[in-house]
Design a protein around this motif. Sequence first.
Motif, short mmCIF file in Angstrom:
data_model
loop_
_atom_site.label_atom_id
_atom_site.label_comp_id
_atom_site.label_asym_id
_atom_site.label_seq_id
_atom_site.Cartn_x
_atom_site.Cartn_y
_atom_site.Cartn_z
N TYR A 118 0.92 -0.97 0.12
CA TYR A 118 -0.06 0.09 -0.34
C TYR A 118 0.92 1.26 -0.02
O TYR A 118 0.55 2.49 -0.78
CB TYR A 118 -0.53 0.11 0.92
N ASP A 119 2.40 1.29 0.95
CA ASP A 119 2.71 2.52 0.99
C ASP A 119 3.45 3.24 0.22
O ASP A 119 4.24 3.67 0.10
CB ASP A 119 2.95 2.51 2.91
N SER A 120 3.60 1.86 -0.58
CA SER A 120 5.34 2.51 -1.25
C SER A 120 5.29 2.67 -2.30
O SER A 120 6.16 3.04 -3.34
CB SER A 120 6.14 0.62 -1.35
N ASN A 121 4.27 2.33 -3.02
CA ASN A 121 3.23 2.72 -4.12
C ASN A 121 2.34 3.93 -4.53
O ASN A 121 2.01 4.17 -5.24
CB ASN A 121 3.08 1.86 -5.26
N SER A 122 2.56 4.72 -2.87
CA SER A 122 1.25 5.49 -2.96
C SER A 122 2.20 6.73 -2.71
O SER A 122 3.56 7.04 -2.59
CB SER A 122 0.79 5.53 -1.21
N PRO A 123 1.45 7.63 -4.08
CA PRO A 123 2.09 8.48 -4.27
C PRO A 123 2.60 9.66 -3.11
O PRO A 123 3.42 10.37 -3.19
CB PRO A 123 0.87 9.79 -5.69
N ILE A 124 1.79 9.87 -2.00
CA ILE A 124 1.62 10.42 -0.91
C ILE A 124 3.48 10.28 -0.24
O ILE A 124 3.98 10.89 0.25
CB ILE A 124 0.72 9.98 0.56
N SER A 125 3.91 9.19 -0.51
CA SER A 125 5.27 8.00 0.09
C SER A 125 6.27 8.60 -0.48
O SER A 125 7.22 8.77 -0.41
CB SER A 125 5.27 6.87 0.22
N HIS A 126 5.82 10.14 -2.03
CA HIS A 126 7.23 10.25 -2.59
C HIS A 126 6.93 12.02 -2.74
O HIS A 126 7.82 12.03 -4.03
CB HIS A 126 6.66 9.38 -4.01
N VAL A 127 6.39 12.40 -2.26
CA VAL A 127 5.93 14.15 -2.21
C VAL A 127 7.70 14.10 -2.24
O VAL A 127 7.22 15.69 -3.17
CB VAL A 127 5.19 14.62 -1.49
N ASN A 128 8.18 14.17 -1.61
CA ASN A 128 10.22 14.88 -1.43
C ASN A 128 10.32 14.97 -2.90
O ASN A 128 11.17 15.63 -2.83
CB ASN A 128 10.18 13.81 -0.57
N LYS A 129 9.49 14.19 -3.83
CA LYS A 129 10.67 13.94 -5.07
C LYS A 129 9.91 15.18 -5.98
O LYS A 129 10.49 14.51 -7.13
CB LYS A 129 10.12 11.93 -5.60
N LEU A 130 9.51 15.66 -5.66
CA LEU A 130 8.66 16.06 -7.11
C LEU A 130 9.58 17.04 -7.33
O LEU A 130 10.55 17.59 -6.75
CB LEU A 130 7.32 16.65 -6.67
N LYS A 131 9.21 17.13 -8.51
CA LYS A 131 10.11 17.62 -9.35
C LYS A 131 9.67 18.21 -11.05
O LYS A 131 9.55 16.73 -11.51
CB LYS A 131 11.54 17.32 -9.91
#
Length: 724
Positions: free
Chosen positions: A645-658
């Motif tokens: 659930y968490d590893s592929n959630s966009p919320i888990s990767h917000v720090n990577k937004l570019k």
Amino acid sequence: MYKKQVWFYVLFIVSCSLLAQKKQVSLEDIWGGTFRANYMQSLQSLSNGTEYIVQEYDRASAEMKVEVYNYKTGEKVRTLFSSKDMDGLPGFQTFSLSKNEDKVLLGNQIERIFRRSTKGIYHVYDLNTKKLTPVSSEVIQSTHFSPDGKKVGFVLDNNLFYKDLVSNENIQVTEDGKVNEIINGITDWVYEEEFSLVRAFDWNKNATQIAFIRFDEAEVPEFSMDMYGTYGNDLYPSQEVFKYPKAGEANAEVSLHIYDVASKETHKIDLGEYEYIPRLQWTKDANTLSVQTTNRHQNEVKLHFVDAKTYQAKPILTEADEAYVDVDFDLTFLADNSFIWTSEKDGWNHIYHYEADGKLKNQITKGNWEVTNYYGYDADSNRIFYQSTENGSVNRGVYSINAKGKSKRELATNEGTNSASFSADFTYFINTFQSVEQPSTYTLHEAKKGKEIRLIEDNQELLDKVNEYDFSPKEISTIEVNGNELNMWMVKPSDFDPSKKYPLLMYQYSGPGSQSVANTFYGANDYWYQMLANQGYIIACVDGRGTGLKGRDFKKVTQKELGKLELEDQTEAAKILGNEPWIDLDRIGIWGWSYGGFMASNAIFQSNDVFSTAIAVAPVTSWRFYDTIYTERYMTTPQENPSGYDSNSPISHVNKLKGNYLLIHGGGDDNVHVQNSMQLIEALIQANKQFDWRIYPDKDHGIYGGNTRLHLYNLMTDFLLENL
């Protein structure tokens, strides 16, 4: 030499002149009805098999009527009934005939509830006596004739009733119905959305018993949505509150019951261990009810037969899969109570014939292709009619085959998408054909061998209209990605020049079992893609792993990790396309809606070395926020599979937004709740990431109504023109 130059110059001027005459499509064209196609009106075959009926409205006389047509000639035969003949009922919106076609249920003041459910005021009109009888004076749901046409079942305030048309009495079957607690005879939100089931009761053959499902949703958590209304008319928001089981949370406790009309007694049926009852259907035997149950993981479906005399249930067939088993409406009982069943048990979806005791009689269809629609069985010819991908996964053909799996016949197999609507006795079918080059064409055929009898509609007017515009071909091909041959379509600018570089916009949905690359004519988005192409964009779509119609293993490979392999395929496909000399590697964008929005968000967060721009509409941002039936089918529960659930959630990767990111959601989305976007927005804010977002007040998952779609597509177009 001079003559050649002059001739070339003349050709150049003529070609430029022809190009100049071509129109440029606008969003106002797309959403204003310029490309509206002619469709076959919703028709229903009469039991004689030679005639069909169509509901029509005469604006001049304000008369609603149902007309009878001859299949073979297409000529109107008679009027079956009309609102002008009904005292006390000015009109009707919906109708349904009784089995013996002597009565009709008429619906008026119809209101939509959720995706498939409605409520309204209903009357029964007797075609012989011309008598009009109200079913109830109140707004009711799921009206349904008994097989003998003497009773009408319905649901009022979550309780099951039936109208006795002989005595004119309304009999109450259940009494414990209560909003957001107990439901009888209709389904809760999640069954309606994910099992496509609304009416949860069924009459037996003799109309002596009613089987129904009871939902106890007292322990299901409530979801609420604030609805803001129209500016100036609503001082305070209203609130919609309903039960919505999110992944890992409590489902409604469902139970099966049989009500006996004569004794007025209700019996609860013991079905053993199960989580869901997605289907119930009486067999050809008035004393035998079929019921399908599945466990919470949905990887085991059981077909039970219930003896309506003893009220004992017996498992007849069990279908199991390591991932999940799809539930469909294909179950068909033959006269001897043997039955037709569809299954992926050999790796592809095919048709099977079972004895009444559940023993396999034979597999009817075989091959590395999918049965995509089961149309039915004709006892007179002993033939089964179906649609499949035998002519390629992007195409559909219509076929028939005998019950032994022999003597297959191609009924409609032109390259493209064929779909059939059969007459009641399988004498005729109306075929709908379309392809990337041809809008929907409707033709009448003999069902025996597929011989075409007449053309009904070819949408030539739409095709002529399309040809006035500067459109490019929609090219269907395949692309080798991560060891798999994936289906792809592409639209290039009409003046495409391979020596130039173009930005690339990728569209995808990517959800389990879905298909976005198909040999079909333009939809609204396709016209938008043509508009973008004319402004210098290349648009492409790739169906990656997890999508459908390429066999069980291809579809179910994403199990327990939704978003992982799908993102790998979209990213790799973008890289491969970016290697083309005419695509600008630094200007690749991606967009999608719902599951596609989930994927577009992951792409701009996790693969922004490839994607510079993304648009996500109504996205799931964490599968923890979505419903039990859909989510757990593919992911099991969050308690069992937290990393999935968490590893592929966009919320888990917000720090990577570019890059450039536009997030859009409807504030009244009862399906993918706006909570998904709000949680993501807060996470992005706390990560100090800049992005664009838009909420459309009170709009549901489709984000439409009035000028909403036009506004939405203007927003997305402007965003792409400015950022990609």
